[in-house]
Design a protein around this motif. Structure first.
Motif, PDB file in Angstrom:
ATOM      1  N   ILE A 295       0.595  -1.025   0.434  1.00 63.91           N
ATOM      2  CA  ILE A 295      -0.018  -0.067  -0.173  1.00 63.91           C
ATOM      3  C   ILE A 295       0.850   1.176   0.251  1.00 63.91           C
ATOM      4  O   ILE A 295       0.592   2.066  -0.770  1.00 63.91           O
ATOM      5  CB  ILE A 295      -0.917  -0.479   1.109  1.00 63.91           C
ATOM      6  CG1 ILE A 295      -1.753  -1.766   0.884  1.00 63.91           C
ATOM      7  CG2 ILE A 295      -1.179   1.352   1.174  1.00 63.91           C
ATOM      8  CD1 ILE A 295      -2.799  -0.989   1.874  1.00 63.91           C
ATOM      9  N   ALA A 296       1.965   1.353   1.694  1.00 67.63           N
ATOM     10  CA  ALA A 296       2.586   2.902   1.146  1.00 67.63           C
ATOM     11  C   ALA A 296       3.919   2.902  -0.865  1.00 67.63           C
ATOM     12  O   ALA A 296       3.897   3.665  -0.456  1.00 67.63           O
ATOM     13  CB  ALA A 296       3.861   1.822   2.175  1.00 67.63           C
ATOM     14  N   ASN A 297       4.076   1.765  -1.100  1.00 65.42           N
ATOM     15  CA  ASN A 297       4.765   1.330  -2.188  1.00 65.42           C
ATOM     16  C   ASN A 297       4.411   2.304  -3.087  1.00 65.42           C
ATOM     17  O   ASN A 297       4.424   3.260  -4.082  1.00 65.42           O
ATOM     18  CB  ASN A 297       5.400   1.090  -2.721  1.00 65.42           C
ATOM     19  CG  ASN A 297       6.197  -0.484  -2.112  1.00 65.42           C
ATOM     20  OD1 ASN A 297       7.062   0.019  -1.481  1.00 65.42           O
ATOM     21  ND2 ASN A 297       6.855  -1.668  -2.291  1.00 65.42           N
ATOM     22  N   VAL A 298       2.393   2.491  -3.250  1.00 66.03           N
ATOM     23  CA  VAL A 298       1.737   2.997  -4.361  1.00 66.03           C
ATOM     24  C   VAL A 298       1.461   4.188  -3.718  1.00 66.03           C
ATOM     25  O   VAL A 298       1.615   5.168  -4.715  1.00 66.03           O
ATOM     26  CB  VAL A 298       0.487   2.661  -4.866  1.00 66.03           C
ATOM     27  CG1 VAL A 298       0.009   2.845  -6.185  1.00 66.03           C
ATOM     28  CG2 VAL A 298       0.865   0.831  -5.265  1.00 66.03           C
ATOM     29  N   LEU A 299       0.923   4.031  -2.592  1.00 64.00           N
ATOM     30  CA  LEU A 299       0.369   5.715  -2.581  1.00 64.00           C
ATOM     31  C   LEU A 299       1.478   6.733  -1.818  1.00 64.00           C
ATOM     32  O   LEU A 299       2.016   7.737  -2.101  1.00 64.00           O
ATOM     33  CB  LEU A 299      -0.811   5.108  -2.060  1.00 64.00           C
ATOM     34  CG  LEU A 299      -1.753   4.588  -1.610  1.00 64.00           C
ATOM     35  CD1 LEU A 299      -2.783   4.021  -0.972  1.00 64.00           C
ATOM     36  CD2 LEU A 299      -2.767   5.569  -3.082  1.00 64.00           C
ATOM     37  N   LEU A 300       2.656   6.092  -1.242  1.00 65.73           N
ATOM     38  CA  LEU A 300       3.431   7.156  -0.605  1.00 65.73           C
ATOM     39  C   LEU A 300       4.328   6.633  -1.534  1.00 65.73           C
ATOM     40  O   LEU A 300       5.276   8.404  -1.844  1.00 65.73           O
ATOM     41  CB  LEU A 300       3.959   6.476   0.533  1.00 65.73           C
ATOM     42  CG  LEU A 300       5.008   7.480   1.839  1.00 65.73           C
ATOM     43  CD1 LEU A 300       3.865   8.229   2.113  1.00 65.73           C
ATOM     44  CD2 LEU A 300       4.970   6.638   2.980  1.00 65.73           C
TER      45      LEU A 300
ATOM     46  N   THR B  94      14.799   6.094  -4.163  1.00 66.41           N
ATOM     47  CA  THR B  94      15.298   5.361  -5.438  1.00 66.41           C
ATOM     48  C   THR B  94      14.357   6.123  -6.169  1.00 66.41           C
ATOM     49  O   THR B  94      14.453   6.571  -7.049  1.00 66.41           O
ATOM     50  CB  THR B  94      14.688   3.893  -5.273  1.00 66.41           C
ATOM     51  OG1 THR B  94      15.397   2.765  -4.722  1.00 66.41           O
ATOM     52  CG2 THR B  94      15.222   3.493  -6.990  1.00 66.41           C
ATOM     53  N   THR B  95      12.592   5.570  -6.112  1.00 68.63           N
ATOM     54  CA  THR B  95      12.071   6.879  -6.550  1.00 68.63           C
ATOM     55  C   THR B  95      11.999   8.398  -6.388  1.00 68.63           C
ATOM     56  O   THR B  95      12.035   8.922  -7.993  1.00 68.63           O
ATOM     57  CB  THR B  95      10.723   6.398  -5.968  1.00 68.63           C
ATOM     58  OG1 THR B  95       9.990   5.220  -6.444  1.00 68.63           O
ATOM     59  CG2 THR B  95       9.344   7.197  -7.661  1.00 68.63           C
ATOM     60  N   VAL B  96      12.389   8.597  -5.423  1.00 67.40           N
ATOM     61  CA  VAL B  96      12.739  10.219  -5.550  1.00 67.40           C
ATOM     62  C   VAL B  96      13.778  10.371  -6.391  1.00 67.40           C
ATOM     63  O   VAL B  96      13.492  12.258  -7.155  1.00 67.40           O
ATOM     64  CB  VAL B  96      13.212  10.776  -3.850  1.00 67.40           C
ATOM     65  CG1 VAL B  96      14.296  12.326  -4.115  1.00 67.40           C
ATOM     66  CG2 VAL B  96      11.565  10.453  -2.986  1.00 67.40           C
TER      67      VAL B  96
ATOM     68  N   ALA C 210       6.318  12.500  -6.718  1.00 66.86           N
ATOM     69  CA  ALA C 210       5.159  12.805  -7.619  1.00 66.86           C
ATOM     70  C   ALA C 210       5.165  14.550  -7.741  1.00 66.86           C
ATOM     71  O   ALA C 210       5.380  15.542  -8.497  1.00 66.86           O
ATOM     72  CB  ALA C 210       3.755  12.363  -8.171  1.00 66.86           C
ATOM     73  N   MET C 211       5.053  14.975  -5.770  1.00 68.11           N
ATOM     74  CA  MET C 211       4.873  16.564  -5.585  1.00 68.11           C
ATOM     75  C   MET C 211       5.990  16.825  -5.929  1.00 68.11           C
ATOM     76  O   MET C 211       6.103  18.341  -5.992  1.00 68.11           O
ATOM     77  CB  MET C 211       3.862  16.144  -4.221  1.00 68.11           C
ATOM     78  CG  MET C 211       3.008  15.584  -3.749  1.00 68.11           C
ATOM     79  SD  MET C 211       2.657  16.010  -2.586  1.00 68.11           S
ATOM     80  CE  MET C 211       3.452  14.825  -1.573  1.00 68.11           C
TER      81      MET C 211
ATOM     82  N   ILE D 253      -0.595  17.046  -8.336  1.00 68.31           N
ATOM     83  CA  ILE D 253      -2.592  17.749  -8.244  1.00 68.31           C
ATOM     84  C   ILE D 253      -2.278  15.133  -7.396  1.00 68.31           C
ATOM     85  O   ILE D 253      -2.609  14.979  -6.595  1.00 68.31           O
ATOM     86  CB  ILE D 253      -3.141  17.552  -9.019  1.00 68.31           C
ATOM     87  CG1 ILE D 253      -2.834  18.793  -9.441  1.00 68.31           C
ATOM     88  CG2 ILE D 253      -4.176  16.935  -8.486  1.00 68.31           C
ATOM     89  CD1 ILE D 253      -3.872  19.435 -10.043  1.00 68.31           C
ATOM     90  N   TRP D 254      -2.243  14.491  -8.041  1.00 71.21           N
ATOM     91  CA  TRP D 254      -2.353  13.146  -8.260  1.00 71.21           C
ATOM     92  C   TRP D 254      -1.319  12.701  -7.300  1.00 71.21           C
ATOM     93  O   TRP D 254      -1.424  11.950  -6.323  1.00 71.21           O
ATOM     94  CB  TRP D 254      -2.159  12.445  -9.607  1.00 71.21           C
ATOM     95  CG  TRP D 254      -2.919  12.327 -10.426  1.00 71.21           C
ATOM     96  CD1 TRP D 254      -2.683  12.608 -11.601  1.00 71.21           C
ATOM     97  CD2 TRP D 254      -4.326  11.799 -10.409  1.00 71.21           C
ATOM     98  NE1 TRP D 254      -4.350  12.403 -12.344  1.00 71.21           N
ATOM     99  CE2 TRP D 254      -4.886  11.521 -11.374  1.00 71.21           C
ATOM    100  CE3 TRP D 254      -4.807  10.979  -8.699  1.00 71.21           C
ATOM    101  CZ2 TRP D 254      -6.994  11.273 -11.489  1.00 71.21           C
ATOM    102  CZ3 TRP D 254      -6.161  10.523  -8.845  1.00 71.21           C
ATOM    103  CH2 TRP D 254      -7.391  10.749 -10.467  1.00 71.21           C
ATOM    104  N   GLY D 255      -0.250  13.378  -7.123  1.00 74.37           N
ATOM    105  CA  GLY D 255       0.761  13.377  -5.199  1.00 74.37           C
ATOM    106  C   GLY D 255       0.131  13.442  -4.798  1.00 74.37           C
ATOM    107  O   GLY D 255       0.481  12.369  -3.488  1.00 74.37           O
ATOM    108  N   ALA D 256      -0.367  14.275  -4.336  1.00 75.07           N
ATOM    109  CA  ALA D 256      -0.935  15.294  -3.524  1.00 75.07           C
ATOM    110  C   ALA D 256      -2.045  14.608  -2.819  1.00 75.07           C
ATOM    111  O   ALA D 256      -2.370  13.344  -1.695  1.00 75.07           O
ATOM    112  CB  ALA D 256      -1.616  16.229  -3.468  1.00 75.07           C
TER     113      ALA D 256
END
Length: 330
Positions: free
Chosen positions: A78-83, A239-241, A89-90, A311-314
């Motif tokens: 859950i954290a991997n997708v949303l967080l 890694t994603t950042v 993305a923000m 926006i999607w990131g938020a």
């Protein structure tokens, strides 16, 4: 409880450093032995970044704390997708319209549905573990064949005019920690430090987490879904950042998809061979379905070429905060 929080932090730091050391050593060793970089990224790197979750889950099973083991995996996905996608993305828009992740995303969805189906049938036993590992083996083989075919197609000679100052793409540049000049003794040191640090960090972290759960009166499952899940998702977040800042949306999205697939198939598969894991009722009622919903929320970004903008990131980050609040208050 202050000492337990300190020990949990210490264990997490050891886990993260050891995982990074193991991945760096394994990647350089594999490439030195002539294993293609793409195959390394699909296997050793993916497994290496999931090593903290694996060691924590095995340790939790040995301590008869299956709530932490299963909560760790469900909460991490859950954290991997949303967080892990929300925060980067923000910072910088993830341009996913050109990402070729359709195939891997479908396999992740299949793994998610399979995991939920097995959870609904009762405890995870060694038989279910073998099923998960067999599916993982097939998916790795399929990914390796796809990568090999892709490399072959890219290497076919094409009649084109030579372009000055154009250098061929080196797949090794896509991997973090690659150093062709790294001496063999340093590779060995990285491997040894990783192999020693991972079980040590897992031991400290799980013991402290169980003590914290008992001190504040919450279930081990809640600790697994929140504290442990967020902690073990930090490597993916970092890694994603970096991928977002470098405008490498394919790396960011692929990192999340690959990590989620390994979490469900490899970690629970191996942990089930160590001991039976009963499925907590709260997972069946709520968290498994949140995990499925968080996986499905990626459909428009994978199939309809939508970018994950700020926006999607938020929205993703707010949804994750609401989920954690719901878990803690229930």
């Amino acid at each position: 409880m202050a000492l337990d929080l300190l020990m949990a932090g210490l264990g997490l730091v050891i886990l993260l450093l050891a995982g990074d050391s193991l991945v760096k050593g394994a990647v350089n060793l594999s490439l030195r032995l002539g294993v293609p970089a793409l195959i390394v990224s699909l296997t050793i790197v993916a497994f290496g970044t999931s090593a903290p979750e694996l060691l924590i889950s095995i340790k939790a099973v040995l301590h008869d704390a299956s709530g932490i083991a299963l909560g760790n995996v469900v909460g991490s996905n859950i954290a991997n997708v949303l967080l892990v996608l929300g925060i980067p993305a923000m910072i910088s828009v993830l341009h996913t319209e050109h990402c070729q992740t359709h195939r891997s995303y479908v396999t992740m969805l299949f793994a998610t549905v399979l995991f939920i189906g097995l959870a609904l049938l009762g405890p995870f036993t060694w038989i279910k573990g073998l099923i998960l590992l067999a599916v993982l083996g097939f998916m790795l083989w399929d990914s390796a064949m796809a990568a090999r075919d892709h490399r072959r197609s890219c290497c076919k000679p094409v009649e084109v005019e030579p372009v000055e100052d154009e250098e061929p793409h080196n797949f090794e540049d896509d991997l973090e920690g690659v150093d062709p000049s790294l001496p063999g003794w340093k590779i060995a040191v990285f491997m040894v430090l990783g192999l020693i640090g991972l079980p040590l960090g897992a031991d400290i972290f799980v013991d402290a987490s169980v003590n914290i759960a008992r001190d504040i009166g919450v279930s081990e499952t809640v600790i697994g879904l929140t504290l442990v899940a967020i902690g073990t998702s930090l490597p993916e977040l970092a890694t994603t950042v970096v991928a977002a800042i470098r405008k490498q949306a394919d790396v960011a999205l692929g990192n999340v998809i690959g990590s989620n697939m390994f979490n469900l198939l490899a970690i629970i598969g191996v942990a089930s061979l160590v001991g039976d894991m009963s499925v907590p009722p709260e997972l069946l009622r709520f968290d498994l379905w949140v995990m499925l919903a968080s996986a499905l929320v990626l459909v428009p970004f994978v199939f309809f070429r939508m970018n994950i903008n700020r926006i999607w990131g938020a929205v993703f980050t707010a949804l994750y905060a609401a989920y954690v609040l719901k878990v803690l208050l229930t």
